[in-house]
Scaffold this active site. Structure first.
Site, PDB file in Angstrom:
ATOM      1  N   GLY A  43       0.815  -1.074   0.080  1.00 48.24           N
ATOM      2  CA  GLY A  43       0.029   0.079  -0.011  1.00 48.24           C
ATOM      3  C   GLY A  43       1.079   1.363  -0.024  1.00 48.24           C
ATOM      4  O   GLY A  43       2.127   1.001  -0.154  1.00 48.24           O
ATOM      5  N   LEU A  44       0.347   2.339   0.328  1.00 47.37           N
ATOM      6  CA  LEU A  44       1.047   3.615   0.497  1.00 47.37           C
ATOM      7  C   LEU A  44       2.343   3.477   1.172  1.00 47.37           C
ATOM      8  O   LEU A  44       3.401   4.015   0.769  1.00 47.37           O
ATOM      9  CB  LEU A  44       0.314   4.753   0.940  1.00 47.37           C
ATOM     10  N   GLY A  46       3.882   0.806   2.506  1.00 47.65           N
ATOM     11  CA  GLY A  46       4.844  -0.340   1.899  1.00 47.65           C
ATOM     12  C   GLY A  46       5.526  -0.072   0.672  1.00 47.65           C
ATOM     13  O   GLY A  46       6.651  -0.082   0.636  1.00 47.65           O
ATOM     14  N   HIS A 267     -16.845   5.834   9.917  1.00 46.73           N
ATOM     15  CA  HIS A 267     -17.185   6.841   8.990  1.00 46.73           C
ATOM     16  C   HIS A 267     -18.661   7.314   8.770  1.00 46.73           C
ATOM     17  O   HIS A 267     -19.531   6.437   8.561  1.00 46.73           O
ATOM     18  CB  HIS A 267     -16.379   6.424   7.704  1.00 46.73           C
ATOM     19  N   ARG A 338     -15.099  13.078  12.134  1.00 49.80           N
ATOM     20  CA  ARG A 338     -15.917  12.056  11.596  1.00 49.80           C
ATOM     21  C   ARG A 338     -16.787  11.377  12.723  1.00 49.80           C
ATOM     22  O   ARG A 338     -17.875  10.908  12.499  1.00 49.80           O
ATOM     23  CB  ARG A 338     -15.054  10.991  10.999  1.00 49.80           C
ATOM     24  N   HIS A 409     -14.338   1.830   9.246  1.00 52.28           N
ATOM     25  CA  HIS A 409     -13.518   2.530   8.152  1.00 52.28           C
ATOM     26  C   HIS A 409     -12.268   2.527   8.392  1.00 52.28           C
ATOM     27  O   HIS A 409     -11.292   2.211   7.331  1.00 52.28           O
ATOM     28  CB  HIS A 409     -14.267   3.846   7.830  1.00 52.28           C
ATOM     29  N   GLU A 433      -1.335   2.211   8.245  1.00 52.22           N
ATOM     30  CA  GLU A 433      -2.378   2.026   9.198  1.00 52.22           C
ATOM     31  C   GLU A 433      -2.274   0.905  10.104  1.00 52.22           C
ATOM     32  O   GLU A 433      -2.651   0.929  11.239  1.00 52.22           O
ATOM     33  CB  GLU A 433      -3.688   1.611   8.211  1.00 52.22           C
ATOM     34  N   ARG A 443      -8.995   9.782  13.457  1.00 53.86           N
ATOM     35  CA  ARG A 443      -8.184  10.367  12.622  1.00 53.86           C
ATOM     36  C   ARG A 443      -9.043  11.252  11.642  1.00 53.86           C
ATOM     37  O   ARG A 443     -10.318  11.172  11.264  1.00 53.86           O
ATOM     38  CB  ARG A 443      -7.870   9.255  11.469  1.00 53.86           C
TER      39      ARG A 443
HETATM   40  C1  LIG Z   1     -12.881   3.303   0.811  1.00 54.65           C
HETATM   41  C2  LIG Z   1     -11.764   4.129   1.539  1.00 54.65           C
HETATM   42  C3  LIG Z   1     -11.537   5.640   1.160  1.00 54.65           C
HETATM   43  C4  LIG Z   1     -10.235   6.089   1.714  1.00 54.65           C
HETATM   44  N1  LIG Z   1     -10.268   7.510   1.375  1.00 54.65           N
HETATM   45  C5  LIG Z   1      -9.084   8.021   2.276  1.00 54.65           C
HETATM   46  C6  LIG Z   1      -8.647   9.449   1.537  1.00 54.65           C
HETATM   47  O1  LIG Z   1      -9.391   9.805   1.025  1.00 54.65           O
HETATM   48  N2  LIG Z   1      -7.837   9.906   2.426  1.00 54.65           N
HETATM   49  C7  LIG Z   1      -7.055   9.555   3.276  1.00 54.65           C
HETATM   50  O2  LIG Z   1      -6.071   9.851   3.777  1.00 54.65           O
HETATM   51  N3  LIG Z   1      -7.523   8.046   3.581  1.00 54.65           N
HETATM   52  C8  LIG Z   1      -8.219   7.399   2.955  1.00 54.65           C
HETATM   53  N4  LIG Z   1      -8.665   6.104   3.509  1.00 54.65           N
HETATM   54  C9  LIG Z   1      -8.024   5.305   4.590  1.00 54.65           C
HETATM   55  C10 LIG Z   1      -6.499   4.683   3.645  1.00 54.65           C
HETATM   56  O3  LIG Z   1      -6.875   4.520   2.535  1.00 54.65           O
HETATM   57  C11 LIG Z   1      -5.805   3.979   4.336  1.00 54.65           C
HETATM   58  O4  LIG Z   1      -5.737   4.048   5.766  1.00 54.65           O
HETATM   59  C12 LIG Z   1      -4.446   3.581   3.882  1.00 54.65           C
HETATM   60  O5  LIG Z   1      -4.419   3.794   2.418  1.00 54.65           O
HETATM   61  C13 LIG Z   1      -3.783   2.437   4.329  1.00 54.65           C
HETATM   62  O6  LIG Z   1      -2.344   2.151   3.417  1.00 54.65           O
HETATM   63  P1  LIG Z   1      -1.365   1.060   4.253  1.00 54.65           P
HETATM   64  O7  LIG Z   1      -0.252   1.389   3.148  1.00 54.65           O
HETATM   65  O8  LIG Z   1      -1.210   1.194   5.446  1.00 54.65           O
HETATM   66  O9  LIG Z   1      -2.004  -0.324   3.902  1.00 54.65           O
HETATM   67  P2  LIG Z   1      -2.967  -1.084   2.761  1.00 54.65           P
HETATM   68  O10 LIG Z   1      -3.126  -0.061   1.578  1.00 54.65           O
HETATM   69  O11 LIG Z   1      -4.093  -1.305   3.356  1.00 54.65           O
HETATM   70  O12 LIG Z   1      -1.821  -2.078   2.444  1.00 54.65           O
HETATM   71  C14 LIG Z   1      -1.759  -3.280   2.985  1.00 54.65           C
HETATM   72  C15 LIG Z   1      -0.751  -4.004   1.951  1.00 54.65           C
HETATM   73  O13 LIG Z   1      -0.343  -4.993   2.916  1.00 54.65           O
HETATM   74  C16 LIG Z   1      -0.546  -6.253   2.297  1.00 54.65           C
HETATM   75  N5  LIG Z   1      -0.675  -7.369   3.274  1.00 54.65           N
HETATM   76  C17 LIG Z   1      -1.730  -7.491   4.322  1.00 54.65           C
HETATM   77  N6  LIG Z   1      -1.768  -8.461   5.064  1.00 54.65           N
HETATM   78  C18 LIG Z   1      -0.518  -9.268   4.555  1.00 54.65           C
HETATM   79  C19 LIG Z   1      -0.032 -10.580   4.770  1.00 54.65           C
HETATM   80  N7  LIG Z   1      -0.390 -11.205   5.610  1.00 54.65           N
HETATM   81  N8  LIG Z   1       1.120 -10.860   3.926  1.00 54.65           N
HETATM   82  C20 LIG Z   1       1.446 -10.107   2.782  1.00 54.65           C
HETATM   83  N9  LIG Z   1       0.958  -9.015   2.573  1.00 54.65           N
HETATM   84  C21 LIG Z   1      -0.158  -8.509   3.328  1.00 54.65           C
HETATM   85  C22 LIG Z   1      -1.625  -5.984   1.411  1.00 54.65           C
HETATM   86  O14 LIG Z   1      -1.699  -7.132   0.279  1.00 54.65           O
HETATM   87  C23 LIG Z   1      -1.251  -4.858   0.826  1.00 54.65           C
HETATM   88  O15 LIG Z   1      -0.388  -4.731  -0.081  1.00 54.65           O
HETATM   89  C24 LIG Z   1      -9.557   5.388   2.934  1.00 54.65           C
HETATM   90  C25 LIG Z   1      -9.938   4.134   2.957  1.00 54.65           C
HETATM   91  C26 LIG Z   1     -11.008   3.350   2.574  1.00 54.65           C
HETATM   92  C27 LIG Z   1     -11.385   2.332   3.086  1.00 54.65           C
END
Ligand SMILES: Cc1cc2nc3c(=O)[nH]c(=O)nc-3n(C[C@H](O)[C@H](O)[C@H](O)COP(=O)(O)OP(=O)(O)OC[C@H]3O[C@@H](n4cnc5c(N)ncnc54)[C@H](O)[C@@H]3O)c2cc1C
Ligand code: SF4
Ligand code: FES
Lengths: 647, 262
Positions: A43-44, A46, A267, A338, A409, A433, A443
């Site tokens: 995700g963002l 990683g 949310h 929120r 959310h 996250e 948040r």
């Molecule tokens: C619908 C929606 C809209 C949103 N809109 C906004 C917004 O407008 N602005 C804002 O700031 N935030 C927003 N958020 C929140 C934000 O998108 C997330 O908090 C953020 O993107 C999380 O990013 P991350 O990199 O932490 O994890 P994620 O993007 O959740 O990535 C997790 C990664 O870990 C991997 N993974 C997980 N478990 C394992 C495992 N056991 N083994 C191997 N890989 C694994 C997955 O494959 C994935 O690649 C929104 C959330 C949602 C649900």
């Protein structure tokens, strides 16, 4: 005695990060080549971390569940990303973004981390623009901003309704560049099953290859978890189907403390639940609250008639509408944070003013904005969201108000980390996250994307060096060490056990039952009796799961049900910790609302005397009570107040 | 609503696949296509209507039409009958009660089947790795507002960048060409000043990789545009072709110069 050391640097707030960077240890280019780092998650957080580590010269291995790193859950973020650029000249500053975040989080976040976040926020926008992220622009060609809840300035950058997609594709591009260069090795369709510790340090992971079914081992000098949040404990949430808590939970069971698990964000603007076959809930971005007005009928009879299908929203005259957020919170109106907006919606619906077939919905109305700005402007701002709404609900939001209701959310809680984003396991870093860090008890909108990218691009690349500098003489690890043997064996046995139950119920059936317990008793309004009841119910369900789940197939090859079962087994343990944390926190703050602790007009009542701390829980076994460690939050620079969005 | 489903079942990449017929009943019109498959899988698992129990494997994640993971070929069309819609956003109200619905995986040499409806699209990642980015490293970049970009260009770049990498364009194309996908990425960067610097190298490398990975060539039938769930326009293909030609000519010029005419 507490084992927590948050490692906050000395000095004035605005110099802490500068000082840290000036004094930290570095790793020379020649030594970087000898060091290996595992990043779990693309995700963002990683993807940005892995790409940056690769650029710096480390050897990186990256893992994700999906078939491509570009599909991580971050892709779905809609509304935008905050940054203290002050381009609109409306009074924004690093201090103000910091202050809004601390206040929005209801004074349960660490000052030093949040200040650093606000400090690097501008660099994120610069970086993303350089990567070619097509942010919205004005007619002069400069970047455009909008407002999000909990702020009185416009500091949110956006790319239509697809900000997360564009930011993630930027990071995915950077990651792809490093894969091509050979500094990063990508493992898609791999799910981490466990963390491997050697001599008390994180040294590798066990993962299942989701195509072949093989249980594989990977070693490194340090491990970064960027595996996202745990909202899917509730079954229905806005998270993607593959979002899960397992990596973080396994790390917790290996010794990483879990911070503030009860801080879950509900949310306010999601499409209401409409059937028991539903697999997830869809968010309608908070940005809609810039132009949409939230209301329910003033008269109960009208609400009843709407629920019975006898009246429609547009039949209710202006005088008979209750714009309850504008009424209760004149200063922030529809843009309150929120948690406040969600509770207010629940309050109106519980009082009998809800609309929709179930009565669990309120209106989000664009009629005023369309009159004021024209349909074209509204379409250009929110076109894809309106379209998404229409596809799901089969109603045209340009003509009738949207119906919305709160839904799970985001999770502010997560693995506890210090200022360096290091967990209580040396060598295990946690980003995005998945960590508990910057958002306190609530948040603010558009701050998760900011935090994920701040962690990955601008924080971890520094702090991980401070750790790895001591590791340069440690040779590469082999995966045939006894520690790896044991962890791999354990992981295999657990999957075999899941397959061997051969009971009656599908994973989804049991997961829905867990979700219902969590939503009813550990959701938007919690109380002591309900939480105690929930803990009992979760334990019963956990027992039932291990006796009566049915997982088809074998260890070989693709087996989605097996992975779903494995994740649910972890949720069933985490759920209990969430309830326990909620039960112990005898106050209301942010997203954590204890019915017993509220003001006369129904606002959250904090108890700073007793609860101004981060609750970091230590696992000591399944049937033992977890141990609570407290990180007291010292507010040196802001004055703690009761949150006020009224005036 | 009731449906008869003819679903492609295939054990693994090497096995031979075949259609199997299933029935689902009492489906709400508000149910999404994937939720309908969930219901079928739930029946396969709990009612054990067929042994050994083997639920249908299909890719999915966001269920909001943005991750690009879902990839179902429904009644002969990638993502099914509704224009501009991914399979996860398709709702059963778009079908008629009693319909028979055929569900297959993407079919393309470059996308081998993994199991049932799940295919391997890693070829797309490999194309991006050849240059589907701007080679900037973290830090040391100018202020975001240092270069104003005309709104029209930024908007067009955004239109192209909206591609979700699902592969429907490949599945729709009789040549299994990946041209629309590649063109969307090439266009996004070609339209932005930041992306111009590497434009020539990018277009050549990505096109070469696409050919190498076994995608077919583009013969301008535009089935891709018609089936793309994000309405990515074939104008991007025209832009790619211009970029490609420009790059070629420049390349040839440089070669000539290097060959030393003086
Ligand atoms: C619908 C929606 C809209 C949103 N809109 C906004 C917004 O407008 N602005 C804002 O700031 N935030 C927003 N958020 C929140 C934000 O998108 C997330 O908090 C953020 O993107 C999380 O990013 P991350 O990199 O932490 O994890 P994620 O993007 O959740 O990535 C997790 C990664 O870990 C991997 N993974 C997980 N478990 C394992 C495992 N056991 N083994 C191997 N890989 C694994 C997955 O494959 C994935 O690649 C929104 C959330 C949602 C649900
Ligand atoms: S161009 Fe359209 S069909 Fe092709 S991958 Fe992108 S979104 Fe999918
Ligand atoms: S599941 Fe994400 S686009 Fe369909």
């Amino acid at each position: 005695m507490t084992k927590l050391n948050s490692k906050i640097p000395e000095g004035p707030l605005h110099q802490k990060w500068t000082h840290y960077k000036a004094n930290q240890k570095l790793v020379s280019p020649a030594n970087k080549r000898k060091l290996e780092v595992i990043v779990v998650g693309t995700g963002l957080a990683g993807a940005s971390a892995a790409a940056s580590f690769g650029e710096m010269g480390f050897n990186v291995k990256v893992f994700c569940i999906q078939d491509s790193p570009r599909r991580a859950h971050s892709i779905a973020a809609q509304g935008g990303i905050n940054a203290a650029k002050n381009y609109p000249n409306d009074g924004d500053s690093i201090w103000r973004l910091f202050y809004d975040t601390i206040k929005g989080g209801d004074y349960r976040a660490r000052e030093a981390n949040v200040y650093r976040l606000a400090e690097v926020s501008s660099n994120i926008i610069d970086q993303c623009v350089a990567q070619g992220v097509p942010f919205a622009r004005d007619y002069a060609g400069y970047l455009d901003n909008r407002s999000f809840g909990g702020a009185q300035v416009s500091r949110t950058f956006y790319a239509r309704g697809q900000t997360g997609q564009q930011l993630l594709l930027g990071a995915y591009g950077a990651l792809s560049k490093e894969i091509k260069r050979g500094s990063v090795q990508m493992y898609t369709r791999h799910e981490m099953l466990d963390l491997v510790l050697v001599d008390g340090r994180a040294r590798g992971i066990i993962a299942r290859n989701l195509v072949t079914g093989a249980i594989e081992r990977f070693a490194a000098h340090a491990v970064v978890l960027a595996t996202g949040g745990y909202g899917n404990v509730y079954f229905l949430s806005t998270n993607a189907m593959n979002s899960n808590a397992s990596a973080a939970w396994k790390a917790h069971k290996r010794g990483a403390f879990f911070g503030n698990p009860a801080f879950v964000q509900i949310h306010p603007t999601c499409i209401p639940v409409h059937g028991d076959y539903q697999s997830k809930l869809t968010l309608m971005s908070e940005s809609l609250r810039n132009d949409g007005r939230i209301w329910v009928p003033k008269k109960k009879e009208d609400a009843e008639a709407i629920r019975a299908g006898k009246l429609k929203a547009n039949d209710i005259s202006e005088d008979d509408r209750d714009y309850y957020l504008e009424r209760r919170y004149p200063a922030f109106g529809n843009l309150v944070p929120r948690d406040v907006a969600s509770r207010a919606a629940k309050e109106r619906c519980d009082a009998g003013f809800g609309v929709g077939l179930t009565g669990l919905a309120v209106y989000l109305d664009f009629a005023d904005a369309i009159r004021r700005l024209g349909k074209d402007v509204i379409e250009s701002r929110y076109g894809n969201l309106f379209q998404m709404y229409e596809k799901i609900v089969d109603e045209n939001p340009y003509e009738t108000p949207m119906m919305i209701y709160p839904a799970v959310h985001y999770t502010m809680g997560g693995l506890w980390v210090d200022y360096e984003l290091q967990s209580t396991i040396p060598g295990l870093f946690v980003a995005g996250e998945a960590n508990f860090s910057d958002h306190g008890a609530n948040r603010l909108g558009a701050s998760a994307l900011m935090q994920g990218l701040a962690d990955g691009y601008f924080v971890l690349p520094y702090t991980i060096q401070n750790y790895l500098a001591d590791q340069i003489t440690v040779p590469k690890f082999r995966t045939d060490l006894p520690e790896f043997d044991a962890a791999a064996q354990e992981a295999r046995e657990r999957l075999e056990q899941l397959l061997s139950v051969q009971g009656k119920y599908s994973v989804d059936t049991l997961h829905k039952r867990l979700g219902k317990i969590m939503w009813d008793y550990v959701g938007m309004a919690r109380d002591k009796a309900g939480l105690k009841f929930a803990i009992e119910e979760i334990r019963k369900l956990r027992k039932e799961f291990w006796e009566n789940v049915y997982v088809p197939g074998t260890l070989e090859g693709v087996n989605d049900e097996l992975m779903k079962a494995s994740r649910l087994a972890d949720y069933l343990e985490l759920a209990e910790l969430i309830a326990r944390d909620a039960l112990h926190r005898n106050e209301s703050c942010g997203g954590h609302f204890r019915v017993e602790y509220q003001t006369e007009d129904g606002e959250a009542l904090r108890n700073d005397e007793e609860f101004k701390y981060v609750a970091a829980w230590e696992w000591i076994g399944l049937d033992a009570e977890p141990v609570l460690h407290k990180e007291t939050l010292d507010y040196e620079f802001v004055e703690i107040k009761t949150r006020n969005y009224k005036s | 609503m009731n449906f008869t489903l003819k679903i492609w079942r295939q054990e693994n990449a090497k096995a031979k696949g075949r259609f199997k017929t299933y029935k689902v009943e009492n489906i709400s019109p508000d149910c999404s296509f994937l939720e309908m498959l969930d219901i079928l899988n739930q029946q396969l698992i709990e009612d054990k209507i067929e042994l050994p129990v083997d639920p249908i494997a299909f890719d999915h994640d966001c269920r909001e039409g943005i991750c690009g993971m879902c990839s179902l070929y429904i009644n002969g069309r990638p993502h099914g009958p509704e224009q501009g819609t991914t399979a996860c956003q398709l709702h059963m109200r778009k079908f008629k009660d009693g319909d028979t619905i055929t569900v297959e995986p993407w079919r393309a040499k470059a996308f081998p089947v993994i199991k049932d409806l799940m295919v391997d699209r890693s070829a797309f990642d490999k194309i991006i790795q050849e240059g589907g980015y701007i080679s900037v490293t973290t830090g040391g970049v100018p202020d975001a507002n240092a270069i104003p970009i005309p709104k029209e260009d930024a908007d067009l770049a955004m239109d192209a960048a909206a591609c979700i990498g699902c592969g429907a364009c490949v599945a729709a194309c009789k040549n299994a060409s990946a041209m629309l996908f590649v063109a969307a990425k090439v266009s996004q960067f070609a339209l932005l000043p930041q992306g111009r610097v590497e434009a020539e190298k990018r277009v050549q490398a990505m096109v070469a990789k696409m050919d190498e990975l076994g995608f077919g060539s583009c013969t301008n039938t535009y089935a891709c545009e018609a089936e793309c769930p994000k309405n990515i326009s074939v104008e991007n293909i025209a832009r790619l072709n211009r970029e490609y030609l420009k790059a070629k000519i420049k390349h040839a010029d440089r070669k000539r110069e290097a060959g030393g005419f003086g």
